[in-house]
Design a protein around this motif. Structure first.
Motif, PDB file in Angstrom:
ATOM      1  N   SER A  60      -8.218   2.391   3.730  1.00 51.84           N
ATOM      2  CA  SER A  60      -9.505   3.018   3.422  1.00 51.84           C
ATOM      3  C   SER A  60      -9.571   3.542   1.984  1.00 51.84           C
ATOM      4  O   SER A  60     -10.584   3.356   1.291  1.00 51.84           O
ATOM      5  CB  SER A  60      -9.802   4.160   4.407  1.00 51.84           C
ATOM      6  OG  SER A  60      -8.756   5.124   4.406  1.00 51.84           O
ATOM      7  N   ALA A  86     -11.219  -4.764   7.097  1.00 50.26           N
ATOM      8  CA  ALA A  86     -10.168  -4.532   8.094  1.00 50.26           C
ATOM      9  C   ALA A  86      -8.775  -4.857   7.571  1.00 50.26           C
ATOM     10  O   ALA A  86      -7.770  -4.414   8.147  1.00 50.26           O
ATOM     11  CB  ALA A  86     -10.458  -5.351   9.345  1.00 50.26           C
ATOM     12  N   GLN A  87      -8.684  -5.592   6.487  1.00 48.63           N
ATOM     13  CA  GLN A  87      -7.395  -5.959   5.925  1.00 48.63           C
ATOM     14  C   GLN A  87      -6.861  -4.937   4.922  1.00 48.63           C
ATOM     15  O   GLN A  87      -5.744  -5.090   4.430  1.00 48.63           O
ATOM     16  CB  GLN A  87      -7.513  -7.316   5.220  1.00 48.63           C
ATOM     17  CG  GLN A  87      -7.980  -8.445   6.107  1.00 48.63           C
ATOM     18  CD  GLN A  87      -8.215  -9.719   5.306  1.00 48.63           C
ATOM     19  OE1 GLN A  87      -7.358 -10.119   4.503  1.00 48.63           O
ATOM     20  NE2 GLN A  87      -9.362 -10.345   5.522  1.00 48.63           N
ATOM     21  N   ALA A  90     -16.906  -6.877   7.339  1.00 51.24           N
ATOM     22  CA  ALA A  90     -15.994  -6.100   8.187  1.00 51.24           C
ATOM     23  C   ALA A  90     -14.621  -6.751   8.244  1.00 51.24           C
ATOM     24  O   ALA A  90     -13.591  -6.063   8.294  1.00 51.24           O
ATOM     25  CB  ALA A  90     -16.573  -5.963   9.587  1.00 51.24           C
ATOM     26  N   GLU A 138      -7.199   2.450  10.322  1.00 52.70           N
ATOM     27  CA  GLU A 138      -8.011   2.993  11.409  1.00 52.70           C
ATOM     28  C   GLU A 138      -9.016   4.055  10.958  1.00 52.70           C
ATOM     29  O   GLU A 138      -9.638   4.715  11.781  1.00 52.70           O
ATOM     30  CB  GLU A 138      -7.140   3.572  12.547  1.00 52.70           C
ATOM     31  CG  GLU A 138      -6.197   2.559  13.178  1.00 52.70           C
ATOM     32  CD  GLU A 138      -6.942   1.406  13.849  1.00 52.70           C
ATOM     33  OE1 GLU A 138      -7.917   1.670  14.565  1.00 52.70           O
ATOM     34  OE2 GLU A 138      -6.559   0.238  13.613  1.00 52.70           O
ATOM     35  N   TRP A 169     -12.585   5.129   8.992  1.00 53.47           N
ATOM     36  CA  TRP A 169     -13.905   4.539   8.783  1.00 53.47           C
ATOM     37  C   TRP A 169     -14.399   4.854   7.380  1.00 53.47           C
ATOM     38  O   TRP A 169     -14.164   5.937   6.855  1.00 53.47           O
ATOM     39  CB  TRP A 169     -14.902   5.094   9.793  1.00 53.47           C
ATOM     40  CG  TRP A 169     -14.672   4.657  11.202  1.00 53.47           C
ATOM     41  CD1 TRP A 169     -13.892   5.277  12.131  1.00 53.47           C
ATOM     42  CD2 TRP A 169     -15.220   3.511  11.844  1.00 53.47           C
ATOM     43  NE1 TRP A 169     -13.921   4.600  13.317  1.00 53.47           N
ATOM     44  CE2 TRP A 169     -14.736   3.504  13.173  1.00 53.47           C
ATOM     45  CE3 TRP A 169     -16.080   2.488  11.432  1.00 53.47           C
ATOM     46  CZ2 TRP A 169     -15.088   2.512  14.091  1.00 53.47           C
ATOM     47  CZ3 TRP A 169     -16.428   1.497  12.352  1.00 53.47           C
ATOM     48  CH2 TRP A 169     -15.928   1.520  13.656  1.00 53.47           C
ATOM     49  N   TYR A 205     -17.579   0.900   8.587  1.00 54.65           N
ATOM     50  CA  TYR A 205     -16.604  -0.175   8.741  1.00 54.65           C
ATOM     51  C   TYR A 205     -15.217   0.432   8.936  1.00 54.65           C
ATOM     52  O   TYR A 205     -14.839   1.369   8.244  1.00 54.65           O
ATOM     53  CB  TYR A 205     -16.595  -1.087   7.511  1.00 54.65           C
ATOM     54  CG  TYR A 205     -17.932  -1.739   7.225  1.00 54.65           C
ATOM     55  CD1 TYR A 205     -18.257  -2.964   7.790  1.00 54.65           C
ATOM     56  CD2 TYR A 205     -18.857  -1.114   6.396  1.00 54.65           C
ATOM     57  CE1 TYR A 205     -19.478  -3.566   7.535  1.00 54.65           C
ATOM     58  CE2 TYR A 205     -20.088  -1.706   6.138  1.00 54.65           C
ATOM     59  CZ  TYR A 205     -20.390  -2.934   6.705  1.00 54.65           C
ATOM     60  OH  TYR A 205     -21.611  -3.511   6.450  1.00 54.65           O
ATOM     61  N   ARG A 206     -14.450  -0.163   9.875  1.00 56.03           N
ATOM     62  CA  ARG A 206     -13.101   0.328  10.164  1.00 56.03           C
ATOM     63  C   ARG A 206     -12.083  -0.368   9.254  1.00 56.03           C
ATOM     64  O   ARG A 206     -12.097  -1.592   9.128  1.00 56.03           O
ATOM     65  CB  ARG A 206     -12.730   0.099  11.623  1.00 56.03           C
ATOM     66  CG  ARG A 206     -11.435   0.815  12.038  1.00 56.03           C
ATOM     67  CD  ARG A 206     -10.960   0.347  13.396  1.00 56.03           C
ATOM     68  NE  ARG A 206     -11.863   0.694  14.463  1.00 56.03           N
ATOM     69  CZ  ARG A 206     -11.813   1.818  15.174  1.00 56.03           C
ATOM     70  NH1 ARG A 206     -10.895   2.727  14.896  1.00 56.03           N
ATOM     71  NH2 ARG A 206     -12.662   2.028  16.157  1.00 56.03           N
ATOM     72  N   CYS A 207     -11.207   0.430   8.662  1.00 54.52           N
ATOM     73  CA  CYS A 207     -10.201  -0.090   7.740  1.00 54.52           C
ATOM     74  C   CYS A 207      -8.865  -0.332   8.443  1.00 54.52           C
ATOM     75  O   CYS A 207      -8.691   0.010   9.615  1.00 54.52           O
ATOM     76  CB  CYS A 207     -10.020   0.875   6.571  1.00 54.52           C
ATOM     77  SG  CYS A 207     -11.533   1.124   5.613  1.00 54.52           S
ATOM     78  N   LYS A 208      -7.929  -0.871   7.700  1.00 55.66           N
ATOM     79  CA  LYS A 208      -6.615  -1.208   8.246  1.00 55.66           C
ATOM     80  C   LYS A 208      -5.896   0.012   8.793  1.00 55.66           C
ATOM     81  O   LYS A 208      -5.135  -0.076   9.765  1.00 55.66           O
ATOM     82  CB  LYS A 208      -5.771  -1.878   7.151  1.00 55.66           C
ATOM     83  CG  LYS A 208      -4.422  -2.385   7.608  1.00 55.66           C
ATOM     84  CD  LYS A 208      -3.698  -3.077   6.459  1.00 55.66           C
ATOM     85  CE  LYS A 208      -2.346  -3.625   6.905  1.00 55.66           C
ATOM     86  NZ  LYS A 208      -1.653  -4.321   5.786  1.00 55.66           N
TER      87      LYS A 208
END
Length: 357
Positions: A276, A272-273, A268, A219, A221, A214-217
């Motif tokens: 990491s 994304a918000q 996800a 950028e 993973w 999953y990609r975090c805020k």
């Protein structure tokens, strides 16, 4: 290397002058390949023209003194040198011969050449690796070479234990293709019983959901697995998504698998918000298995790996070389790194003197 880490006196027999093929692999430090340095610690190198009668006789003389002979020629090569198991066993009945090859010592493909990636391709491992709908790709590391080495080590240790009872050695036959097939998880019975062919799923887990990259805020993973019925409620509570627990689509493991796209899209969106590091810490506190997809720069400074002495410096003439440490910890007979990787034939005279007087 594994046997050497456990204290064995390992003698690497190499071609005089050229050595093994991997010695040509770049990058190099002081003319020596880093690749060779990684896997040849705790060994002494003896250079030999093993195609000459004199070299073959020296090999037989060394085998007469050895506990284990490990070879990875194409099947039949040692036989042509007068060093078959039958011939060497007649000299040394306690000898264990570990034979590592692409396809094993027998069978229709036994004489074919093979590398790690060929075994990945032929075993189906490459077919199940890569992005969903994308092309098959090999692993980022030579996983089949290494797992075959692990199986060969297990076989060697098993043969040593059997020799304690019988007094006799035996042949250990380990093959790249055989070893690769053991990495297929449930793909073989799924096809045989249900006609379902496993294929690529990217980073998504095959057996549970949500479990993916999953990609975090920021950028970066992360990867986590909260797919079973104990972990999923922890995830929902940690993420403030308790309403998902009353959604019939996600109430059970089977339901989440049937609705994997929906649950992973929802998760996800939450990830994304957030940064990491914050996500990893939040899930760690909730006891959900998770980790950031680390760069190599982060791996070499990982405090857990440092604490476990899994990244160590080995002294070479041109300076220290960091590499993986001793993997398995034994409480009473501790493994250790006693020697750097040798140069070609560095110990020829020493080994002949030690072993043969």
């Amino acid at each position: 290397m594994l046997l050497g880490d456990m204290g064995a006196d390992v003698v690497k027999v190499e071609r005089a002058g050229k050595g093994e093929d991997a010695r040509a692999i770049a990058p190099k430090i002081g003319g020596e390949s880093l690749y060779v340095m990684m896997f040849n610690r705790n060994k002494r190198s003896l250079a030999l023209d093993y195609r000459s009668a004199e070299g073959q006789q020296l090999l037989r003389d060394l085998a007469a003194k050895a506990d284990i002979l490990i070879e990875n020629f194409r099947p039949g090569t040692l036989e042509k040198m007068g060093c078959s198991y039958e011939e060497l066993s007649a000299i040394n009945p306690r000898l264990i011969m570990v034979r590592i090859s692409g396809f094993g010592q027998t069978g229709p493909h036994a004489q074919r050449p093979c590398f790690d990636v060929i075994a990945q391709a032929m075993s189906g491992l490459m077919e199940i690796t890569g992005e969903a709908g994308g092309k098959p790709v090999p692993s980022g590391a030579f996983v089949v070479d290494q797992v075959t080495g692990l199986y060969a080590t297990v076989g060697a240790l098993g043969a040593l234990q059997a020799r304690e009872r019988t007094g006799r050695g035996q042949v250990v036959d380990a093959a790249l293709l055989d070893s690769a097939v053991t990495l297929l998880l449930t793909a073989i019975p799924e096809y045989a019983l249900f006609g379902t062919e496993a294929t690529r799923k990217g980073a998504r887990d095959r057996y549970s959901a949500p479990a993916n990259n999953y990609r975090c805020k920021d950028e970066r993973w992360i990867h986590f697995n909260a797919g079973n019925d104990a972990l999923f409620p922890r995830l929902c509570k940690a993420a403030g998504l308790e309403h998902l627990l009353s959604d019939d689509r996600f109430a059970t493991h089977a339901a989440r698998m049937a609705n994997a796209d929906a649950i992973e899209t929802t998760i996800a969106g939450w990830i994304a918000q957030h940064h990491s590091d914050d996500v990893v810490e939040t899930l760690a506190r909730a006891e959900v298995p998770c980790g950031k997809v680390a760069t190599i720069a982060e791996v070499v400074t990982n405090p857990q790996l440092k604490h476990r002495e899994q990244i160590v410096d080995i002294a070479y003439p041109d300076g220290n070389v960091p590499m993986h440490g001793v993997t398995v910890k034994l409480s009473e007979t501790a493994n250790s790194i006693r020697r750097r990787a040798p140069s070609i034939g560095e110990h020829t005279s020493e080994v002949v003197a030690d072993w043969l007087g």
